[in-house]
Design an enzyme around this catalytic site. Structure first.
Site, PDB file in Angstrom:
ATOM      1  N   ASP A 183     -33.481  31.274   6.252  1.00 22.02           N
ATOM      2  CA  ASP A 183     -31.993  30.662   6.051  1.00 22.02           C
ATOM      3  C   ASP A 183     -31.474  30.064   7.321  1.00 22.02           C
ATOM      4  OD1 ASP A 183     -31.437  31.309   3.428  1.00 22.02           O
ATOM      5  OD2 ASP A 183     -31.701  33.226   3.666  1.00 22.02           O
TER       6      ASP A 183
ATOM      7  N   HIS B 296     -38.513  31.539  -2.560  1.00 25.40           N
ATOM      8  CA  HIS B 296     -38.873  32.736  -3.007  1.00 25.40           C
ATOM      9  C   HIS B 296     -40.263  32.908  -3.440  1.00 25.40           C
ATOM     10  CE1 HIS B 296     -35.444  33.876  -0.845  1.00 25.40           C
ATOM     11  NE2 HIS B 296     -35.886  34.890  -0.411  1.00 25.40           N
TER      12      HIS B 296
ATOM     13  N   GLU C 238     -28.857  35.079  10.092  1.00 22.96           N
ATOM     14  CA  GLU C 238     -29.436  33.994   9.136  1.00 22.96           C
ATOM     15  C   GLU C 238     -28.387  33.037   9.048  1.00 22.96           C
ATOM     16  OE1 GLU C 238     -31.375  35.664   5.511  1.00 22.96           O
ATOM     17  OE2 GLU C 238     -29.671  36.866   5.691  1.00 22.96           O
TER      18      GLU C 238
ATOM     19  N   CYS D 198     -37.881  38.216  10.559  1.00 29.65           N
ATOM     20  CA  CYS D 198     -38.627  38.455   9.396  1.00 29.65           C
ATOM     21  C   CYS D 198     -38.655  37.110   8.434  1.00 29.65           C
ATOM     22  CB  CYS D 198     -37.890  39.550   8.772  1.00 29.65           C
ATOM     23  SG  CYS D 198     -36.252  39.375   8.391  1.00 29.65           S
TER      24      CYS D 198
HETATM   25  C1  PEP Z   1     -34.696  34.876   5.810  1.00 26.57           C
HETATM   26  O1  PEP Z   1     -33.850  34.125   5.334  1.00 26.57           O
HETATM   27  O2  PEP Z   1     -35.462  34.423   6.786  1.00 26.57           O
HETATM   28  C2  PEP Z   1     -35.197  35.804   5.085  1.00 26.57           C
HETATM   29  C3  PEP Z   1     -36.264  36.698   5.481  1.00 26.57           C
HETATM   30  O3  PEP Z   1     -34.429  36.241   3.826  1.00 26.57           O
HETATM   31  P1  PEP Z   1     -34.996  35.580   2.551  1.00 26.57           P
HETATM   32  O4  PEP Z   1     -35.979  34.697   2.799  1.00 26.57           O
HETATM   33  O5  PEP Z   1     -35.305  36.653   1.449  1.00 26.57           O
HETATM   34  O6  PEP Z   1     -33.630  34.854   2.110  1.00 26.57           O
HETATM   35 MG    MG Z   2     -32.554  34.965   4.061  1.00 26.88          MG
END
Ligand code: PEP
Ligand code: MG
Length: 571
Positions: free
Chosen positions: A453, A187, A429, A500
């Site tokens: 994920d 992140h 995910e 996403c």
């Molecule tokens: C993902 O897992 O692709 C996602 C968009 O969520 P995060 O990156 O916040 O885990």
């Molecule tokens: Mg995620």
């Protein structure tokens, strides 16, 4: 020269500021020399007082009286004999180390304040936490740097930076950052892209090779880091920086254009955001809405959970500003690499497989419901869609929707207005969710595929671990087959599908995803214009036959090579 994983493009030049871990770990120890321990504690309090006075002066100068007021409150806490003297008595009575004694007193004060009905008193708990952390950092000799107010322009170097440290970074002062651990989808890396700060992570031996003040140049696109470069190298990189900025300028012709394939299929091209502050880059890059609002960053900005009102204001700001564009807001996804100190969650062996996201929310229903109430209320101000993270079974989805209904009933009873026609979706995910996506599709309005994920869970590759990052690939045939399955299952039920995860903005992935029939692509705002340029140069039929070929391939290497060849032909 050092090398790491390129996570956020751009060339950065500047002097290094080393950032040490700010994690506070407290052990209980028996103490012989009580007087010396009390003195050590009093000195830490004194140092905190000096530091706070300086911060107060700076805040007064930079932001005015209003913002400086909080530091006045902090100084008063330091003068409160009940608080400070209680810690000294505990050191003396129990013959324990100062940090342990003080942390215990802090916790008892916080427990009392947080249980009060008066919201003003509850907020004071956050002040106590902040002031106490300063004292504890002095006691533990942790070199604390406030990343939100830096004195000069710097490149940050650290073993690791937490997402919350990245979230508060002073964007004007931080020219770039380098870390020793992490991967493309940690992140901290994702935040760097949305803040448009160049960054390289996973740089081996970084902290051994650097010290404060070293001059460094690095390339966020290739992962190269040069320490104390000579003049020729600096000139070379200056030219690269110019070229990079020129290329970015050329992309501006795509601002205001529709995202549409050559044969006329409209594609939704939207942004991932972390806070309302990210709207500036979203608007600058002409995204068509928000495909993922990671609400957990709102929870990382204070020392306790944001209130319903604070959340309502944040969501309303985004919805109003973008109305009638769609805004997909994801409910709290804490856990994994995103921690909240104030939730006091035990350390886990496998945090990404553990107490995370919807699992935590269904367990701490009160926290979840406050967020859902704020969302429902804010829904009145724009085109809101809510989605749940990390659903791994139908039961979890049903339970999450039940809490949403409870929140609606409460608002109904209290006569508070809220939106009654919000689309409800979930993230895909977890492989188990992808595999039963035919079942899940009947219970939602849309899916959003979270490849960050989905890749780590499908391939059993920790997304944060730079040592195995070569195994982490969106081109792994298993991942691609799951994505195709999810899109087909949703379409059979007449539901739309977005993505996403970071893969949605990858130029080698986009043609494949188009061919699979993905409806919405959500990415860092800085990827929007390059993605629009690419999609507007593609043809659906060609994308479809290309993605059919990809599905027959056996390894990620084969697919990457094939896509590289195809992209060359395209340009
Ligand atoms: C993902 O897992 O692709 C996602 C968009 O969520 P995060 O990156 O916040 O885990
Ligand atoms: Mg995620």
């Amino acid at each position: 020269m050092l090398r790491g994983i390129n996570v956020s493009s751009g060339i950065a030049f500047g002097n290094i500021l080393m950032v040490e871990s700010s994690e506070i770990k407290i052990e209980k120890k028996k103490i012989e020399d009580i007087e010396a321990e009390v003195l050590r504690f009093s000195e830490a309090v004194e140092k905190s007082r000096e530091e706070l006075n300086k911060v107060k002066e700076k805040a007064l100068k930079d932001f005015g009286e209003d913002k400086a007021q909080i530091f006045e409150t902090y100084l008063l806490i330091l003068d409160d004999p009940e608080f400070i003297d209680a810690a000294i008595s505990k050191i003396k009575d129990e013959k324990v180390n100062a940090e342990y004694a003080f942390a215990e007193i802090r916790d008892s004060f916080i427990t009392i304040l947080e249980s009060m009905d008066d919201s003003y008193m509850r907020e004071r708990a956050a002040d106590i936490k902040d002031v106490s952390n300063r004292i504890l950092r002095y006691l533990l000799n942790l070199n604390y740097i406030d990343l939100s107010s830096l004195e000069s322009d710097v490149i940050l170097a650290a073993h690791d930076l937490t997402p919350s440290e990245t979230a508060v970074m002073d964007k004007k002062r931080v020219l770039g950052f380098l870390t020793e651990i992490g991967g493309k989808t940690s992140h901290t890396a994702i935040m760097a892209r949305s803040l448009e700060i160049p960054a390289v992570v996973g740089v081996k031996n970084l902290t051994k090779n650097l010290k404060n003040g070293d001059y460094v140049v690095f390339n966020g696109e290739t992962g190269e880091v040069i320490i104390n470069p000579d003049n020729n190298t600096i000139e070379g990189y200056k030219k690269l920086k110019n070229d990079y900025e020129k290329k970015n300028k050329q992309l501006k012709v795509f601002i205001g254009k529709e995202t549409k394939t050559l044969d006329g299929k409209h594609i939704e091209l939207v942004s991932n955001i972390g806070t309302p502050k990210d709207l500036d880059t979203l608007i600058k890059n002409d995204a068509e809405g928000v495909g993922l609002y990671r609400t957990e960053f709102l929870y990382m900005q204070g020392e306790s959970e944001p209130t319903e009102e604070e959340q309502f204001e944040a969501y309303k700001t985004v919805l109003e500003k973008l109305n009638p564009k769609p805004v997909v807001i994801r409910t709290l996804d804490i856990g994994g690499d995103k921690k909240l100190d104030y939730l006091k969650i035990d350390e886990e062996m496998n945090p990404f497989l553990g107490y995370r996201a919807i699992r935590l929310c269904l367990d701490k229903k009160e926290i979840f419901k406050i967020q859902l109430r704020a969302l429902l209320r804010a829904g009145v101000y724009g085109n809101l869609k809510i989605m749940f993270p990390m659903i791994s079974s139908l039961q979890e989805l049903i339970n999450a929707k039940a809490v949403l209904n409870e929140a609606k009933e409460e608002l109904e009873k209290e006569n508070i207005s809220y939106s009654k026609n919000i689309e409800i979706g979930m993230m895909i995910e977890v492989p188990s969710a992808a595999i039963i996506s035919d079942i899940l599709a009947k219970h939602v309005d849309f899916f959003s595929i979270g490849t960050n994920d989905l890749i780590q869970y499908t391939c059993a590759v920790d997304r944060m671990n730079e040592k195995i990052s070569h195994l982490y690939s969106q081109f792994n045939p298993a991942v691609l087959r799951l994505i195709k399955l999810v899109i087909d299952n949703a379409h059979k039920e007449g539901k739309w599908v977005g993505m996403c995860g970071e893969a949605a903005g990858d130029k080698k992935m986009i043609p494949i995803l188009l061919g699979f029939g993905l409806d919405e692509f959500s990415m860092s705002s800085s990827s929007i214009l390059p993605a629009r340029r690419l999609i507007n140069s593609l043809n659906m039929n060609e994308a479809k036959s290309l993605s059919d070929k990809v599905l027959e391939m056996q390894t990620d290497a084969e697919i990457i090579e094939f896509m590289n060849l195809n992209l060359k032909v395209e340009s």
